[in-house]
Design an enzyme around this catalytic site. Structure first.
Site, short mmCIF file in Angstrom:
data_model
loop_
_atom_site.label_atom_id
_atom_site.label_comp_id
_atom_site.label_asym_id
_atom_site.label_seq_id
_atom_site.Cartn_x
_atom_site.Cartn_y
_atom_site.Cartn_z
N GLU A 164 -13.08 18.01 54.48
CA GLU A 164 -13.69 17.02 55.35
C GLU A 164 -15.04 17.54 55.81
OE1 GLU A 164 -10.55 16.83 58.23
OE2 GLU A 164 -11.44 18.37 59.52
N HIS B 283 -10.69 16.20 64.65
CA HIS B 283 -10.47 17.64 64.55
C HIS B 283 -11.57 18.38 65.28
CE1 HIS B 283 -8.07 17.07 60.57
NE2 HIS B 283 -7.30 16.96 61.64
#
Length: 700
Positions: free
Chosen positions: A249, A292
């Site tokens: 990511e 996150h």
């Protein structure tokens, strides 16, 4: 049962002659020399001896029960000050006794975030070969201190923190909290930053009949004890692994490091194992933290689109949704000369299929869903707040001044930040502030967390900024400024402290206040009650009210393209990685999401209801897409939440398309289908996304 191939160990002396439920020995071809050599410790299996830290805690107890039932070789655990038995296993008061009496190969650290750093340090001191830390919100500087200790030894390997952990379906060894019904023994290795995306990938590979050899969750924090390259090294050496899946990511350069490793791997290996990957955050807004803690791109880092292209250029097959991994991996295995039918047959002989377990859903996942606060933010001060916060550190630097003028393109940039690959703080400098050149000219100079930057590191950073020839006063002020910022970095538990500066006609350093970027770790006050003075400086009134309200409910909400009416699809997703991927995949199908929303592990019926309320405050929303993979979130619970929202929230006539897969998917799908509310339910992502985009266009 058909005969299966025999596992090969790292050395002939430890060759295993059992079937694929064998152990993965900790032996190596050569003596360990550094932390990098401890990657071999990731090869867990049937005979890996596992202990728990925080063994008698409620979450650890539930997790251990499930893991024992799965077949994990748990030999006991530790709770400070307690001794005796727990779950019929030895309970010891400290790790020293546990190491002597239980001889563990691995420890599962189920200790709360404020104390987790110390618990990991204790495990390193006890020389436990594998340490798995699952806790969220461990302060970054606690992990930087842990990383500095790890670099000094060659016995212990860390997975995490904030990681789902590591699981070897071959050998039935789970160290972490992965949803067990999704996994099946097989021959695909998976390494992932995102838990939810990895669970989707696992389910796809299981449905394809390939199963998994080893799955490593590196976690979504800024600094990870084990990264993608570490995982690739294990998968290359593991004879059980036939194909590899990487899940990355935005944020950091783990994927770029992986691409460099893969390029070399393909040069030196005649028939390399096929590799497929996915990247979340292609369409993430600049400067935002996407759920996150580590899902953001710092200055000078390449974005997710750049990383995707780099992986493609070294021959990695990219997919746009994890649901596709199973079919894609079958094709890649065949193209590489490997026989998918034999791999499928071998995996089937293990007699553990997807959702064939008769067990009720894991009690632990329900606890985590109720208890875990998923919101992960950092505290970024406004530029006008910078001078006051910096004053105690900058005031001793004679001649340095601050201006409110914008920085010229001919100026310079310096910062103290984190180097995720080195797992250390770093000085970062550039000889320009021109945005067209900045990305390519910013360079990081890591330094040890415990000692601070050396004179040679300072000199290298200043030289890179092309300040060697600066006036003596400016040169001395730059050195002093870097030292002051590095001290503030540690004192205040910062993530990035940076600014642009220029040199006055008199030869002094001039900081440009509008360029100040002061970013701090909010896990320090949230988990450890430190840095409360910085929290007091936050200005919620200047932030989006819906985003602030969502945060209070443990929801991560980010409005996307707020000025664009074309962004008209509301999204409700569990897990940051899956939420990022949903935004990306909708764009590929011709739609645009109005928001990023991660209900996280705290997704209860009430949280889903609140999510609907927040989404519907955006008048642009013409349809809502509920995309749930039930790893840690129960599909039935999500379905109940959708129904609750319809009963108690004014839906404004907005249609809802629901996709529920994973844990208790059948229950969730049945609840939606039998609701009588006109909800549209789908199994597959492609069909659901196409329908969502169709509705959005019709109602635009």
């Amino acid at each position: 049962m058909a005969t299966v191939r025999r596992s090969q160990a790292f050395s002939a002396a430890t060759r295993i002659t059992a079937t694929r439920t064998t152990s993965r020995p900790f032996s190596s071809f050569r003596a360990l020399q550094s932390y990098e050599d401890t990657v071999q410790n990731l090869r867990i299996g049937k005979h890996t001896r596992v202990i728990y830290q925080g063994f008698t805690g409620r979450v650890a107890t539930g997790n251990a029960k499930d893991s024992l039932e799965y077949g994990t070789n748990i030999v006991g655990g530790v709770t400070p000050g307690k001794e005796g038995e727990h779950l019929g296993l030895p309970l010891l008061p400290d790790l020293k006794k546990a190491k002597e009496q239980l001889k563990p190969d691995a420890t599962a650290v189920f200790v709360a975030a404020p104390h987790c750093g110390k618990a990991i340090e204790d495990a390193i001191e006890a020389e436990i070969p594998l340490i798995v830390a699952v806790a969220e919100h461990i302060p970054l500087h606690d992990i930087l201190r842990v990383s500095s200790i790890l670099k000094t030894q060659s016995k212990s390997r860390l997975v995490g923190a904030n990681a789902p952990g590591i699981i070897a379906p071959i050998g039935n060894c789970r160290i972490g909290f992965q949803p067990l019904p999704t996994f099946a023994p097989g021959h695909v290795g998976i390494a992932a930053k995102s838990g939810t995306l990895s669970y989707e990938a696992v389910a796809s590979v299981t449905r394809a009949g390939l199963g998994q050899s080893l799955c490593i969750g590196m976690g979504g924090d800024i600094v990870a004890g084990t990264n993608l390259v570490d995982s690739l090294k294990v998968f290359e050496a593991d004879p059980e692994t036939e194909g590899i899946i990487l899940i990355g990511e935005l944020g950091g350069r783990a994927e770029i490091d992986a691409a460099e490793w893969i390029k070399d791997y393909k040069k030196r290996v005649k028939n390399p194992k096929p590799i497929a990957a996915i990247l979340g955050g292609i369409h993430a807004p600049s400067g935002r933290i996407m759920g996150h803690a580590g899902a953001w791109t710092s200055r000078g880092e390449k974005g997710a689109t750049d990383k995707l292209k780099i992986l493609e250029d070294v021959g990695v097959t990219m997919v746009d949704h994890p649901e596709k991994f199973g079919p894609v991996m079958k094709s890649l295995l065949s193209q590489s000369g490997r026989d998918p039918s034999k791999i499928i047959q071998d995996a089937a002989n293990q007699k553990r299929g997807y959702h064939t377990s008769s067990r009720r859903p894991l009690a632990e996942t329900q606890r985590r869903a109720r208890e875990a606060a998923q919101q992960k933010r950092t505290l970024v001060l406004k530029p006008d707040q910078g001078p006051d916060v910096l004053a105690p550190y900058l005031s001793p630097i004679e001649g340095l001044s601050i201006t409110q003028d914008p920085a010229p393109k001919t100026g310079f940039y310096l910062s103290v930040t984190v180097d995720r690959t080195a797992r250390e703080p770093a000085l970062a400098t550039a000889p320009t502030t021109d945005p067209t050149q900045f990305l390519h000219r910013l360079h990081r100079f890591p330094y040890p967390y415990t000692t601070g930057p050396s004179q040679s590191t300072l000199s290298a950073a200043i030289s890179h900024a092309q300040l060697d020839a600066a006036p003596p006063a400016a040169h001395a002020q730059t050195t002093a400024l870097l030292l002051a910022l590095s001290k503030m970095y540690t004192d205040k538990e910062a993530i990035t402290l940076g600014a642009s500066f220029s040199i006055t006609p008199a030869g002094n350093l001039l900081l440009h206040a509008p360029t100040l970027h002061l970013q701090f770790d909010d896990s320090a006050p949230k988990s450890a009650n430190r840095q409360q003075d910085l929290v007091a400086l936050r200005r919620p009134a200047t932030e989006d009210p819906s985003e602030v309200e969502a945060e209070r409910d443990g929801i991560v909400l980010i409005r996307l393209d707020p000025s664009s009416p074309a962004a008209n699809i509301g999204t409700l997703v569990n897990g940051a990685g899956l939420a990022m991927n949903t935004v990306d995949a909708l764009r590929l199908h011709g739609g645009r999401a109005a928001n990023f929303l991660d209900t996280g592990g705290k997704a209860t019926s009430a949280t889903v209801k609140k999510s609907f309320e927040l989404i519907l405050r955006d008048e642009r929303v013409k349809v809502i897409f509920v995309n749930i993979f039930g790893g840690l979130t129960d599909g039935g619970m999500i379905a109940e939440g959708v129904l609750l929202a319809f009963k108690e929230v004014d839906m404004r006539g907005v249609p809802v398309v629901v996709r529920i897969r994973g844990t208790n998917e059948e229950v969730g799908q049945r609840i939606i289908a039998e609701s009588g509310l006109g909800l549209e339910a789908f199994d597959g992502f492609e069909e659901a996304a196409e329908r969502v985009v169709e509705i959005a266009r019709e109602r635009a």
